[in-house]
Design a protein around this motif. Structure first.
Motif, PDB file in Angstrom:
ATOM      1  N   PHE A 117      37.289  33.874  41.215  1.00  0.00           N
ATOM      2  CA  PHE A 117      38.435  34.004  42.122  1.00  0.00           C
ATOM      3  C   PHE A 117      38.755  35.445  42.527  1.00  0.00           C
ATOM      4  O   PHE A 117      39.446  35.675  43.518  1.00  0.00           O
ATOM      5  CB  PHE A 117      39.671  33.364  41.483  1.00  0.00           C
ATOM      6  CG  PHE A 117      39.550  31.885  41.282  1.00  0.00           C
ATOM      7  CD1 PHE A 117      39.756  31.023  42.350  1.00  0.00           C
ATOM      8  CD2 PHE A 117      39.208  31.355  40.047  1.00  0.00           C
ATOM      9  CE1 PHE A 117      39.644  29.648  42.177  1.00  0.00           C
ATOM     10  CE2 PHE A 117      39.105  29.979  39.857  1.00  0.00           C
ATOM     11  CZ  PHE A 117      39.310  29.121  40.931  1.00  0.00           C
ATOM     12  N   ASP A 118      38.283  36.428  41.745  1.00  0.00           N
ATOM     13  CA  ASP A 118      38.549  37.830  42.064  1.00  0.00           C
ATOM     14  C   ASP A 118      37.392  38.681  41.540  1.00  0.00           C
ATOM     15  O   ASP A 118      37.529  39.361  40.522  1.00  0.00           O
ATOM     16  CB  ASP A 118      39.878  38.268  41.433  1.00  0.00           C
ATOM     17  CG  ASP A 118      40.294  39.654  41.893  1.00  0.00           C
ATOM     18  OD1 ASP A 118      39.744  40.145  42.889  1.00  0.00           O
ATOM     19  OD2 ASP A 118      41.163  40.264  41.226  1.00  0.00           O
ATOM     20  N   PRO A 119      36.234  38.631  42.214  1.00  0.00           N
ATOM     21  CA  PRO A 119      35.024  39.306  41.712  1.00  0.00           C
ATOM     22  C   PRO A 119      35.208  40.793  41.427  1.00  0.00           C
ATOM     23  O   PRO A 119      34.599  41.323  40.486  1.00  0.00           O
ATOM     24  CB  PRO A 119      34.006  39.088  42.839  1.00  0.00           C
ATOM     25  CG  PRO A 119      34.512  37.896  43.581  1.00  0.00           C
ATOM     26  CD  PRO A 119      35.999  37.962  43.495  1.00  0.00           C
ATOM     27  N   ASP A 120      36.026  41.460  42.219  1.00  0.00           N
ATOM     28  CA  ASP A 120      36.213  42.899  42.018  1.00  0.00           C
ATOM     29  C   ASP A 120      36.830  43.233  40.663  1.00  0.00           C
ATOM     30  O   ASP A 120      36.648  44.331  40.157  1.00  0.00           O
ATOM     31  CB  ASP A 120      37.114  43.470  43.119  1.00  0.00           C
ATOM     32  CG  ASP A 120      36.433  43.465  44.476  1.00  0.00           C
ATOM     33  OD1 ASP A 120      35.184  43.365  44.503  1.00  0.00           O
ATOM     34  OD2 ASP A 120      37.139  43.541  45.498  1.00  0.00           O
ATOM     35  N   SER A 121      37.548  42.279  40.071  1.00  0.00           N
ATOM     36  CA  SER A 121      38.250  42.558  38.812  1.00  0.00           C
ATOM     37  C   SER A 121      37.303  42.666  37.621  1.00  0.00           C
ATOM     38  O   SER A 121      37.691  43.185  36.566  1.00  0.00           O
ATOM     39  CB  SER A 121      39.296  41.473  38.536  1.00  0.00           C
ATOM     40  OG  SER A 121      38.685  40.212  38.350  1.00  0.00           O
ATOM     41  N   VAL A 122      36.050  42.188  37.765  1.00  0.00           N
ATOM     42  CA  VAL A 122      35.094  42.277  36.651  1.00  0.00           C
ATOM     43  C   VAL A 122      33.757  42.852  37.110  1.00  0.00           C
ATOM     44  O   VAL A 122      32.731  42.666  36.443  1.00  0.00           O
ATOM     45  CB  VAL A 122      34.869  40.903  35.974  1.00  0.00           C
ATOM     46  CG1 VAL A 122      36.101  40.469  35.198  1.00  0.00           C
ATOM     47  CG2 VAL A 122      34.486  39.827  37.002  1.00  0.00           C
ATOM     48  N   SER A 123      33.742  43.552  38.216  1.00  0.00           N
ATOM     49  CA  SER A 123      32.489  44.164  38.666  1.00  0.00           C
ATOM     50  C   SER A 123      32.099  45.299  37.719  1.00  0.00           C
ATOM     51  O   SER A 123      32.951  46.071  37.278  1.00  0.00           O
ATOM     52  CB  SER A 123      32.634  44.696  40.097  1.00  0.00           C
ATOM     53  OG  SER A 123      33.637  45.686  40.157  1.00  0.00           O
ATOM     54  N   LEU A 124      30.828  45.384  37.385  1.00  0.00           N
ATOM     55  CA  LEU A 124      30.346  46.326  36.382  1.00  0.00           C
ATOM     56  C   LEU A 124      30.589  47.770  36.807  1.00  0.00           C
ATOM     57  O   LEU A 124      30.224  48.180  37.907  1.00  0.00           O
ATOM     58  CB  LEU A 124      28.855  46.091  36.128  1.00  0.00           C
ATOM     59  CG  LEU A 124      28.239  46.839  34.927  1.00  0.00           C
ATOM     60  CD1 LEU A 124      28.912  46.417  33.627  1.00  0.00           C
ATOM     61  CD2 LEU A 124      26.745  46.584  34.851  1.00  0.00           C
ATOM     62  N   LEU A 125      31.243  48.539  35.933  1.00  0.00           N
ATOM     63  CA  LEU A 125      31.536  49.973  36.073  1.00  0.00           C
ATOM     64  C   LEU A 125      32.618  50.288  37.111  1.00  0.00           C
ATOM     65  O   LEU A 125      33.461  51.157  36.896  1.00  0.00           O
ATOM     66  CB  LEU A 125      30.267  50.766  36.400  1.00  0.00           C
ATOM     67  CG  LEU A 125      29.138  50.693  35.358  1.00  0.00           C
ATOM     68  CD1 LEU A 125      27.948  51.513  35.835  1.00  0.00           C
ATOM     69  CD2 LEU A 125      29.614  51.171  33.997  1.00  0.00           C
TER      70      LEU A 125
END
Length: 522
Positions: A117-125
């Motif tokens: 639902f919010d990919p940016d919140s767990v994008s690596l680094l």
């Protein structure tokens, strides 16, 4: 039209019963009462989650909220073998994962939700310090759902097996005490953690003990240990109680072996990705014991931090020496309750054993945090109907011991509101106030001259410290003066409480011996 309420004489002395304010909630049974109280408890959790969390808007490392989010980032982007290993994509100096594998799996599951639902919140680094509205909302929902799916069912399991022959109003009151635990709500839904998972698994293990399912007990408690290593606070009680029961069987070796197999199988299933080599296993274990941080952090109301005002432990002793000293002190403090349960195991003695072993760990073990008071407080909550007055006092000082932490998180309003709510429910008429005194122990601090005066003095000073902490700046020479005073006050009460509960547990042995003698004479 609801059935007429039957008067229940809780006092047992022939006097008229008090007004039962819980009747409207209890007349349809325990399960209905539990569901109604659960809905209210979830509403309270939702309200608290609207307030700030640990480290909100405070770079570069933020706080516990960021730590949990970062673990979701790591577990959803790297293979399990790299979750605990320092590397280019996993800097362990930045909130490296330092809990057992079940916490990592939980982070992975929650991370999948965030990534959906919010990919940016767990994008690596690139997601470090991510604090978008949707990201925060999803994070709050992961705690909320964990509480509802794990802690609440475990609490219902405990209530159903523990309250088999008790007045419905007492049961409803006890359910409210468990589900409206102010310390747990403030830490999990305010500060931001997932203690509800490990504590829920522990409550499930306790309920399994009470209903005689020892294999299930081992499975649940091993899962709790595999989620948070602080669950070890309860390990002496589980070990001594189960060993005491096994030693009374016709084939004690077989009984112990059966339970050992349940523990090993559960452990292997959870830890499987890290059991392929000794180095991998040691890598994970090294992350679970951060001895380099020192014997204490901040101002926690335990023995080492409180006495450091007079004895500079960190300067006088090396870390290995302090590890040995804290281990010895913790074992010695846990030993009386363990011996009692090995010699005379009982369900009620087991509940006291949980309280005494967890309090021993809180007071004397290595690297204790303010939040660790959740462990003994959970055990005390399960015994709330047995020790109502002491439970009331412990709740006050457990909350007060975390007051500076909660103020830093800007959770003053939830702190005061939940404290008021607890007091309101605790003093509701028609429940614990009229319970008869336990027959297993006639000892009470209240019988000592001056105890009431001491308790009132403690309370007056604590109220004064609340006001002083919020309104007055400490001297520049002693910037943590008020935290130190709060720590000393809470520690002194915790010690008195521990003495009382250890004595009460040991008194069960003498009570059972007396009962056995009476049976033999008959």
């Amino acid at each position: 039209m609801p059935p007429k309420r039957k008067p229940v004489n809780l006092s047992g002395d022939g006097t008229a019963p008090p007004i039962d304010t819980w009747w409207w909630l209890t007349h349809k049974g325990t399960t209905t009462s539990f569901l109604c109280i659960s809905l209210f408890a979830l509403l309270i959790r939702s309200a608290v989650s609207m307030f700030p969390y640990s480290g909100a808007g405070t770079p570069p490392k933020f706080g516990d909220f960021e730590a949990q989010r970062h673990w979701m980032e790591i577990t959803t982007n790297l293979p399990p073998i790299d979750w605990y290993r320092n590397g280019t994509h996993n800097d362990l100096a930045y909130w490296g994962l330092d809990y057992p594998p079940l916490t990592a799996y939980q982070s992975y599951i929650h991370g999948i939700l965030l990534r959906t639902f919010d990919p940016d919140s767990v994008s690596l680094l690139t997601s470090r310090g991510h604090e978008s509205y949707h990201g925060k909302l999803l994070m709050r929902w992961t705690v909320f759902s964990s509480d509802a799916l794990i802690f609440f069912p475990a609490a219902l399991f405990f209530v159903l097996v523990y309250h088999r022959n008790r007045a419905k109003s007492e049961v409803a009151w006890h359910i409210a005490m468990i589900l409206l635990n102010p310390c747990l709500i403030l830490i999990d839904h305010g500060h931001f953690q997932y203690n509800c998972i490990s504590l829920g698994l522990t409550v499930g293990a306790i309920a399994a003990v009470l209903c005689g399912s020892e294999v299930l007990t081992c499975v649940f408690f091993t899962l709790a240990l595999s989620h948070k290593q602080m669950s070890a606070y309860f390990a002496p009680a589980f070990f001594s109680h189960l060993l005491g029961k096994c030693l009374r069987r016709k084939n004690p070796v077989l009984s112990v072996l059966k339970l050992g197999i349940a523990v090993i199988v559960t452990f292997v299933v959870v830890w499987w990705p890290y059991l392929h080599s000794v180095d991998d296993l040691l890598m994970v274990l090294s992350r679970l014991a951060p001895f380099e941080r020192g014997i204490y952090e901040d101002y926690v109301a335990n023995f080492w931090c409180t006495t450091s005002i007079l004895i500079k432990w960190k300067k006088l002793f090396t870390t290995p020496s302090l590890k040995s000293m804290s281990l010895a002190a913790t074992v010695l403090a846990s030993l009386p309750s363990m011996v009692q349960q090995i010699l005379s195991p009982s369900n009620e003695g087991f509940l006291y054993g949980l309280l005494n072993s967890s309090m021993a760990f809180y007071l004397f073990s290595f690297q204790v945090h303010e939040k660790s008071i959740l462990m003994p407080f959970l055990a005390a909550t399960l015994l709330a109907l047995k020790i109502p007055d002491h439970f009331n006092h412990l709740t006050y000082y457990a909350l007060f011991s975390m007051f500076p932490l909660l103020c830093r998180d800007k959770l003053l309003l939830p702190y005061l509101t939940l404290h008021f709510l607890f007091t309101l429910i605790y003093h509701s008429p028609g429940t614990h106030i009229t319970l008869p005194k336990t027959k297993t122990s006639s000892f009470s601090f209240t019988s000592f001259p001056g105890y009431v005066f001491l308790l009132r003095t403690h309370f007056f000073i604590s109220v004064l410290l609340h006001v002083v902490y919020l309104t007055i700046q400490p001297p520049s020479k002693y910037p943590f003066l008020f935290e130190a005073l709060i720590m000393i006050l809470c520690f002194s009460y915790f010690v008195m409480f521990a003495i009382y509960t250890n004595y009460t547990q040991w008194n069960f042995s003498s009570h059972f011996r007396s009962a056995d003698k009476e049976k033999k004479q008959i």
